[in-house]
Design an enzyme around this catalytic site. Structure first.
Site: not given
Ligand SMILES: Cc1ncc(COP(=O)(O)O)c(C=O)c1O
Length: 454
Positions: A43
């Site tokens: 992120k």
């Molecule tokens: C631990 C974790 N995995 C996966 C994601 C998913 O990514 P995206 O928000 O880009 O779909 C997030 C997003 O908040 C996350 O914090």
């Protein structure tokens, strides 16, 4: 090389070959380890991009406050960007999130507002609504809104996608990632598909989330929504960053399978990663086992680091408490419904309550799903109907729609008996499951008792 600020160190994370968990799969399986970013998650990339795009658009001015609804990782990236650029941060999050994640945000000087998990996104108490309200109330504040702010996907289009293309020398054939806001999945997918339209993209979803069904049927089915535990992926909304045209298919993964795989990533591959990483790897490997050939190259995104889950998936007591660490092998929903030959008995919303009772009595059943066309829209249980009839006997002339309760929860075929039993309660007296042919089956407490006593 000398960097001028922490945010310059974001990106160019390593791509690593799996060595053990890919046993039996001939294709090359690679993981992109995003905890190498300074905020320990994928992120960081989009957080900085959202801030810089807002500065360019004049939405964020010196001395401003960044306000966001975040499960932690986006907050961490935003907090780093805020420190590097001199802004304040307020984050709203839910009580489902790990305490560790909130502590880290506070350590970086952010204010954290904890909101309830089990409310609709439109509820004024939800973390979405609270962030929006604070944004209105606090002057010179900026609400990035990671769900609908397309700078999120663009960050991955500009960095994560090109890194995967470069590091695989253009040989990548399959790309898998968990889908939360959709930024990671869709930004990378757009870049890769522009390079090679035949690259297949696999979105990892959770049970309790709306994505897979929406992709397959175009229906936003509120009945699919229930509280699940895996953090970061799956949604009860359709964020603008999810472009369903860029995701070829979804695989759903249970909380338990994700948790077990997360621990295996640490112990067998030395990858001390977060819970959604276990979900991504479990789902992607299931797909790979069935569909990949030797020459294929699959890249799976591992979004974050294990420290944030020390109190959960890496804690044996917590795992046992949730039925995730059992040496016993329990029957699955698939095993339980395999013995069911008859079609599930249902009643229609428009039926009279009296007729529904007659049907339930004749069939000897205590609960039925209520249908409107092909959709499950509610449920009836004998105890609830009885209670209503005692209060007012004319209820039997009403339509089922007027008195029905919330629909029973839908579960996945691979959920095990221990998990299924934890989902049956006074409020939810049965479970529903789709078989491989999309037929609906019902699992009751009696079915669970029968399965466990075998
Ligand atoms: C631990 C974790 N995995 C996966 C994601 C998913 O990514 P995206 O928000 O880009 O779909 C997030 C997003 O908040 C996350 O914090």
């Amino acid at each position: 090389m000398i960097y001028n600020s922490i945010i310059e160190t974001i990106g160019n994370t390593p791509l690593l070959r799996l060595n053990k968990l890919n046993k039996g799969i001939k294709a090359t399986i690679l993981v992109k380890v995003e905890y190498f970013n300074p905020g320990n998650s994928v992120k960081d990339r989009m957080a900085v991009k959202m801030v810089e795009d807002a500065e360019k658009a004049g939405l964020l001015k010196p001395g401003g406050t960044i306000i966001e609804g975040t499960s932690g990782n986006t907050g961490m990236g935003l907090a780093l960007a805020a420190i590097a650029k001199g802004y304040k941060c307020i984050f709203t999050t839910t009580d489902k999130q790990s305490k560790e994640k909130m502590d880290v945000l506070r350590a970086l000087g952010a204010e954290v507002v904890v909101c309830p998990t089990n409310v609709a996104p439109t509820d004024p108490l939800s973390y979405y609504s609270t962030a929006a309200r604070l944004n209105k109330e606090i002057p010179n504040s900026f609400y990035p809104n990671q769900y609908d702010n397309l700078s999120n996907s663009v960050a991955h289009y500009e960095t994560t996608g090109p890194e995967i293309w470069k590091d695989t020398e253009g040989k990548v054939t399959h790309y898998a990632a968990g889908v939360g806001t959709g930024g990671t999945m869709c930004g990378v997918a757009k870049f890769l598909k522009e390079k090679n339209a035949s690259i297949k993209t696999i979105g990892i979803d959770t049970y309790g989330s709306v994505f897979k069904k929406y992709k397959e049927t175009g229906i936003f089915d509120e009945n699919e929504i229930y509280p699940y535990r895996t953090e970061g992926i799956g949604e009860d909304i359709l964020p603008k960053n999810v472009d369903f045209n860029l995701i070829d298919l979804f695989v759903k993964v249970t909380d338990k399978d994700a948790a077990v795989m997360t621990r295996r990533l640490a112990r067998e591959e030395g990858l001390f990663v977060g819970w959604s990483c276990g979900a991504a790897v479990h789902g992607a490997l299931e797909y790979a086992k069935e569909h990949l050939k030797e020459s294929d190259v699959m890249v799976i995104i591992l979004p974050d680091h294990g420290t944030r889950y020390l109190g959960k998936v890496y804690n044996d007591d917590w795992m046992k408490q949730h039925g995730y660490l059992e040496s016993k092998t329990f029957a699955t929903a698939r095993d339980i419904i395999s013995g069911q030959t008859n079609k599930v008995i249902t009643v229609s919303v428009s039926e009279k309550v009296g007729d529904a009772i007659a049907k339930m009595t004749k069939e000897g059943i205590s609960q039925v799903p209520v249908m409107e066309g092909n959709q499950v829209v509610g449920s009836l249980t004998d105890s609830n109907v009885l209670k209503l009839l005692i209060e007012d006997s004319t209820v039997k002339n009403k339509s089922v729609k007027e008195i029905m309760n919330a629909p029973f929860i839908f579960v996945g075929l691979d959920n095990t008996l221990d998990v299924l039993s934890s989902l049956i309660s006074k409020e939810n007296s049965a479970l529903l499951v789709h078989d491989d042919k999309e037929q609906i089956h019902i699992i009751t407490r009696a079915d669970l008792l029968q399965a466990i006593s075998k």
